[in-house]
Design a protein around this motif. Structure first.
Motif, PDB file in Angstrom:
ATOM      1  N   SER A  16       0.829  -1.192   0.000  1.00 45.38           N
ATOM      2  CA  SER A  16       0.000   0.000   0.000  1.00 45.38           C
ATOM      3  C   SER A  16       0.868   1.248   0.000  1.00 45.38           C
ATOM      4  N   GLN A  17       0.435   2.239  -0.784  1.00 49.19           N
ATOM      5  CA  GLN A  17       1.177   3.496  -0.878  1.00 49.19           C
ATOM      6  C   GLN A  17       0.391   4.680  -0.319  1.00 49.19           C
ATOM      7  N   CYS A  18      -0.782   4.415   0.232  1.00 47.03           N
ATOM      8  CA  CYS A  18      -1.647   5.510   0.657  1.00 47.03           C
ATOM      9  C   CYS A  18      -2.117   5.305   2.094  1.00 47.03           C
ATOM     10  N   PRO A  19      -1.250   5.499   3.061  1.00 52.33           N
ATOM     11  CA  PRO A  19      -1.620   5.242   4.464  1.00 52.33           C
ATOM     12  C   PRO A  19      -2.650   6.210   5.028  1.00 52.33           C
ATOM     13  N   ASP A  20      -2.875   7.351   4.354  1.00 52.11           N
ATOM     14  CA  ASP A  20      -3.797   8.351   4.891  1.00 52.11           C
ATOM     15  C   ASP A  20      -5.183   8.309   4.231  1.00 52.11           C
ATOM     16  N   ALA A  21      -5.463   7.283   3.485  1.00 54.62           N
ATOM     17  CA  ALA A  21      -6.762   7.193   2.805  1.00 54.62           C
ATOM     18  C   ALA A  21      -7.900   7.141   3.826  1.00 54.62           C
ATOM     19  N   ASP A  22      -9.004   7.796   3.476  1.00 55.86           N
ATOM     20  CA  ASP A  22     -10.184   7.786   4.351  1.00 55.86           C
ATOM     21  C   ASP A  22     -11.005   6.509   4.180  1.00 55.86           C
ATOM     22  N   LEU A  23     -10.867   5.876   3.026  1.00 57.01           N
ATOM     23  CA  LEU A  23     -11.651   4.690   2.702  1.00 57.01           C
ATOM     24  C   LEU A  23     -10.750   3.717   1.960  1.00 57.01           C
ATOM     25  N   VAL A  24     -10.775   2.458   2.387  1.00 59.16           N
ATOM     26  CA  VAL A  24      -9.984   1.429   1.715  1.00 59.16           C
ATOM     27  C   VAL A  24     -10.931   0.391   1.133  1.00 59.16           C
ATOM     28  N   VAL A  25     -10.763   0.141  -0.164  1.00 60.11           N
ATOM     29  CA  VAL A  25     -11.648  -0.739  -0.908  1.00 60.11           C
ATOM     30  C   VAL A  25     -10.841  -1.900  -1.468  1.00 60.11           C
ATOM     31  N   ALA A  26     -11.301  -3.122  -1.261  1.00 57.27           N
ATOM     32  CA  ALA A  26     -10.717  -4.301  -1.914  1.00 57.27           C
ATOM     33  C   ALA A  26     -11.637  -4.683  -3.060  1.00 57.27           C
ATOM     34  N   ALA A  27     -11.057  -4.871  -4.235  1.00 52.67           N
ATOM     35  CA  ALA A  27     -11.853  -5.231  -5.411  1.00 52.67           C
ATOM     36  C   ALA A  27     -11.186  -6.384  -6.133  1.00 52.67           C
ATOM     37  N   ALA A  28     -11.997  -7.264  -6.706  1.00 48.88           N
ATOM     38  CA  ALA A  28     -11.464  -8.348  -7.521  1.00 48.88           C
ATOM     39  C   ALA A  28     -10.609  -7.745  -8.632  1.00 48.88           C
ATOM     40  N   PRO A  29      -9.486  -8.359  -8.985  1.00 41.30           N
ATOM     41  CA  PRO A  29      -8.539  -7.751  -9.922  1.00 41.30           C
ATOM     42  C   PRO A  29      -9.136  -7.298 -11.237  1.00 41.30           C
ATOM     43  N   GLU A  30     -10.105  -8.050 -11.794  1.00 42.61           N
ATOM     44  CA  GLU A  30     -10.615  -7.696 -13.109  1.00 42.61           C
ATOM     45  C   GLU A  30     -11.509  -6.463 -13.090  1.00 42.61           C
ATOM     46  N   ILE A  31     -12.127  -6.162 -11.936  1.00 43.80           N
ATOM     47  CA  ILE A  31     -12.978  -4.969 -11.862  1.00 43.80           C
ATOM     48  C   ILE A  31     -12.263  -3.812 -11.183  1.00 43.80           C
ATOM     49  N   ALA A  32     -11.110  -4.082 -10.605  1.00 41.51           N
ATOM     50  CA  ALA A  32     -10.384  -3.045  -9.864  1.00 41.51           C
ATOM     51  C   ALA A  32     -10.042  -1.815 -10.706  1.00 41.51           C
ATOM     52  N   PRO A  33      -9.632  -1.946 -11.987  1.00 39.02           N
ATOM     53  CA  PRO A  33      -9.347  -0.730 -12.761  1.00 39.02           C
ATOM     54  C   PRO A  33     -10.548   0.203 -12.884  1.00 39.02           C
ATOM     55  N   VAL A  34     -11.754  -0.353 -13.003  1.00 34.16           N
ATOM     56  CA  VAL A  34     -12.949   0.489 -13.091  1.00 34.16           C
ATOM     57  C   VAL A  34     -13.185   1.210 -11.766  1.00 34.16           C
ATOM     58  N   VAL A  35     -13.038   0.475 -10.671  1.00 34.10           N
ATOM     59  CA  VAL A  35     -13.227   1.062  -9.347  1.00 34.10           C
ATOM     60  C   VAL A  35     -12.151   2.103  -9.072  1.00 34.10           C
ATOM     61  N   GLN A  36     -10.928   1.804  -9.491  1.00 35.39           N
ATOM     62  CA  GLN A  36      -9.824   2.728  -9.267  1.00 35.39           C
ATOM     63  C   GLN A  36     -10.017   4.031 -10.053  1.00 35.39           C
ATOM     64  N   ALA A  37     -10.517   3.887 -11.288  1.00 31.97           N
ATOM     65  CA  ALA A  37     -10.774   5.084 -12.088  1.00 31.97           C
ATOM     66  C   ALA A  37     -11.841   5.955 -11.426  1.00 31.97           C
ATOM     67  N   ALA A  38     -12.870   5.321 -10.861  1.00 31.54           N
ATOM     68  CA  ALA A  38     -13.901   6.080 -10.156  1.00 31.54           C
ATOM     69  C   ALA A  38     -13.339   6.732  -8.905  1.00 31.54           C
ATOM     70  N   ALA A  39     -12.471   6.054  -8.191  1.00 32.72           N
ATOM     71  CA  ALA A  39     -11.887   6.594  -6.962  1.00 32.72           C
ATOM     72  C   ALA A  39     -11.034   7.821  -7.253  1.00 32.72           C
ATOM     73  N   ARG A  40     -10.363   7.848  -8.404  1.00 34.68           N
ATOM     74  CA  ARG A  40      -9.483   8.974  -8.716  1.00 34.68           C
ATOM     75  C   ARG A  40     -10.245  10.250  -9.026  1.00 34.68           C
ATOM     76  N   THR A  41     -11.541  10.113  -9.288  1.00 39.66           N
ATOM     77  CA  THR A  41     -12.321  11.334  -9.520  1.00 39.66           C
ATOM     78  C   THR A  41     -12.474  12.139  -8.242  1.00 39.66           C
ATOM     79  N   PHE A  42     -12.126  11.557  -7.095  1.00 37.77           N
ATOM     80  CA  PHE A  42     -12.219  12.266  -5.816  1.00 37.77           C
ATOM     81  C   PHE A  42     -10.894  12.933  -5.435  1.00 37.77           C
ATOM     82  N   ASN A  43      -9.837  12.719  -6.218  1.00 34.07           N
ATOM     83  CA  ASN A  43      -8.544  13.315  -5.907  1.00 34.07           C
ATOM     84  C   ASN A  43      -8.543  14.806  -6.254  1.00 34.07           C
ATOM     85  N   ASP A  44      -7.998  15.626  -5.361  1.00 36.36           N
ATOM     86  CA  ASP A  44      -7.863  17.053  -5.653  1.00 36.36           C
ATOM     87  C   ASP A  44      -6.886  17.284  -6.792  1.00 36.36           C
TER      88      ASP A  44
END
Length: 559
Positions: free
Chosen positions: A58-86
């Motif tokens: 893990s590279q983000c120890p200060d995250a407010d929410l930690v999500v585990a996703a199956a590898p094949e759907i993780a890129p979609v979830v990760q792309a959605a999560a990045r929309t919350f980055n400043d």
């Protein structure tokens, strides 16, 4: 939930897989083992590209929410999560997404705020171990399990784009398909769903649960690889497409429609196609499971809304249920029971002598599964014919029928001479000869039961054949007790003779199936225990097929 630090992936890895303490007792346990963590890089990725390179931790120890996703759907979830980055270039933001196989998440001590596994079954399985997640709405995505393979094979097994588990099993048993490979059902969603579907499909073919299990085991006995990862298989086919031995050793295999689409989008030289089995359609679904003490409920709901249907569709998923998809059983232990039986089967080089009771009591009338009237012998012909398909290609086998219709008759007769299952017996293969012998099996009225002498002779016959690297067995099926023959002896006499035969350097275990209410199970248990084997009871003759299936599983259990 644990303190925030517990949301990090533990260094070193820990618990790994679900197993059952035994096939008969359906108990769920977690077994310590090596753990592999699949991670994606934090660089932006095309969701259709599949898993990104693995990260070490893990590279983000200060995250407010930690999500585990199956590898094949993780890129979609990760792309959605990045929309919350400043800062879009920032690799970390308020939401961290960890790509992790559901079997790892389900058995690990680490818990997450949100979990998106590849099947709702994993949420139930994790609940058995005390992990508490709730699923409040429909799954985010779905993708059916398909049978995939090179176009030349799929044209054969799926004419018109339709196939079935029964067709795959028959093709594998008859050598019409060069190979069938599958994933491990204890560690893979595709494997777990496929084994469930195979068992359900075979249950549709007969009212006899034992025969259905024998038919499912027929496919298991023909797998060239029972622990293959479909994504890795497709990666090999993409790069080694011109190696005919690789292509033929992989053959056909279950995967998901989403994974197959990702391969097809790569425009690889070797073309793959797939079809859903009409007799057992199952689908991976992706529930949005929320931990009971989720740290940020508002952020969690915003993340779910950010995972849009168009993004999932672009990644190859469906957003509605497949028509005719089978619902999974509500009991996680039942699902794991099938997985454990399947995984516990070992492909072992086997030498086996079958001893089949042909005494007069086999002609007694019974009620078979489904309510039809038949005889013990007729039911054995049906079960035994199916059992003949179970032996793997590296098996050597022979079969005797035992019974004494007249005082001058021998204790047993050779129905099929011992030798390789692929070897010739007259104008047929030994497997075909076994099937023909079982089809022609008849019990003589008033025939005695020289059980003990036959077992002694069978063990003596097989002992010289014991060799390193092979399991040598005697399998005996009887519906009565030793008696009414000139070979009759007391149990103490028999046990003494059996003990005198034993050679620790050349063991020949006896697997005994007791068939019907009149069988002497004490005698069978004693002879099996003395030789390092096992005995199985089918007190109700209708349970014969189940007992044969248990004996077959025991023969292929690791020793």
């Amino acid at each position: 939930m644990d303190e925030p630090s517990s949301h990090r992936s533990p260094e070193g890895g820990g618990a790994g897989r679900f197993l059952l303490a035994a096939a008969i007792v359906l108990m769920l346990v977690a077994v310590a083992g090596a753990t592999t963590w699949w991670m994606y890089s934090r660089e932006p990725a095309d969701p259709t590209a599949g898993p990104a390179p693995a990260a070490s931790a893990s590279q983000c120890p200060d995250a407010d929410l930690v999500v585990a996703a199956a590898p094949e759907i993780a890129p979609v979830v990760q792309a959605a999560a990045r929309t919350f980055n400043d800062d879009p270039s920032d690799k970390c933001g308020p939401i961290e997404v960890v790509a992790e196989e559901p079997a790892v998440t389900a058995s690990a001590s680490v818990k997450y705020d949100v979990w998106i596994p590849s099947s709702s079954a994993w949420v139930a399985l994790a609940g058995v171990r005390g992990a508490s997640y709730k699923v409040e709405s429909e799954p985010l995505a779905r993708t059916p399990v398909v049978i995939a393979g090179p176009t030349s094979l799929t044209d054969q097994i799926a004419p018109g784009g339709k196939t079935s588990w029964a067709k795959i099993t028959a093709g594998a048993a008859k050598g019409q398909i060069p190979a069938v490979t599958m994933a491990d059902p204890q560690t893979s969603t595709i494997g777990m769903l496929s084994v469930y579907a195979v068992n359900k499909a075979m249950a549709r073919t007969t009212p006899d649960a034992g025969i259905a299990q024998l038919r499912a085991l027929t496919l298991r006995s023909r797998l060239t690889d029972a622990t293959s990862d479909p994504a890795q298989l497709m990666a090999r086919l993409a790069t080694e497409w011109n190696n005919s031995s690789v292509v033929s050793s992989i053959g056909v295999f279950p995967t998901t429609e989403q994974q197959l689409k990702a391969y097809q989008a790569g425009n690889h030289t070797l073309k793959l196609d797939g079809a859903t089995p009409v007799d057992g359609l199952v689908e991976a679904d992706y529930p949005f499971a929320i931990a009971h003490n989720n740290r940020d409920a508002d952020l969690t709901q915003r993340l779910r809304a950010a995972i849009t249907k168009p993004a999932l569709t672009r990644a190859g998923f469906r957003t509605t249920a497949s028509p005719n998809a089978m619902p999974l059983t509500g009991e996680p232990q039942q699902l794991l029971a099938s997985a454990a039986l399947w995984s516990g089967y070992k492909s072992l080089t086997t030498q086996v002598l079958l001893l089949i009771d042909a005494s007069g009591s086999m002609n007694q009338k019974i009620t078979a599964p489904g309510g039809r009237s038949t005889t013990r012998a007729a039911l054995l012909r049906e079960s035994g014919g199916i059992a003949a398909e179970l032996f793997a290609e590296d098996t050597s086998v022979g079969m005797w029928f035992f019974g004494q219709p007249t005082p001058s008759s021998p204790a047993h007769v050779e129905a099929v001479p011992f030798g390789p299952i692929t070897g010739a017996v007259k104008d047929a293969t030994r497997r075909e000869a076994l099937g023909a012998a079982m089809a022609g099996y008849r019990a003589a009225d008033n025939s005695g039961t020289p059980l003990y002498q036959t077992v002694l002779d069978g063990v003596a016959e097989m002992r010289p054949k014991v060799r390193q690297g092979a399991v040598t067995l005697v399998v005996v099926l009887t519906d009565g007790v030793d008696g009414e023959s000139t070979f009759k002896m007391s149990q103490p006499q028999f046990m003494q003779k059996l003990a005198e035969q034993q050679d620790p350097n050349r063991p020949v275990p006896v697997l005994a199936v007791g068939y019907g209410p009149d069988v002497d199970m004490k005698a069978l248990n004693d002879m099996s225990a003395a030789t390092g084997g096992k005995a199985f009871a089918a007190t109700n003759p209708a349970d014969l097929s189940s007992a044969i299936a248990k004996a077959f599983l025991a023969a292929h259990a690791p020793r």
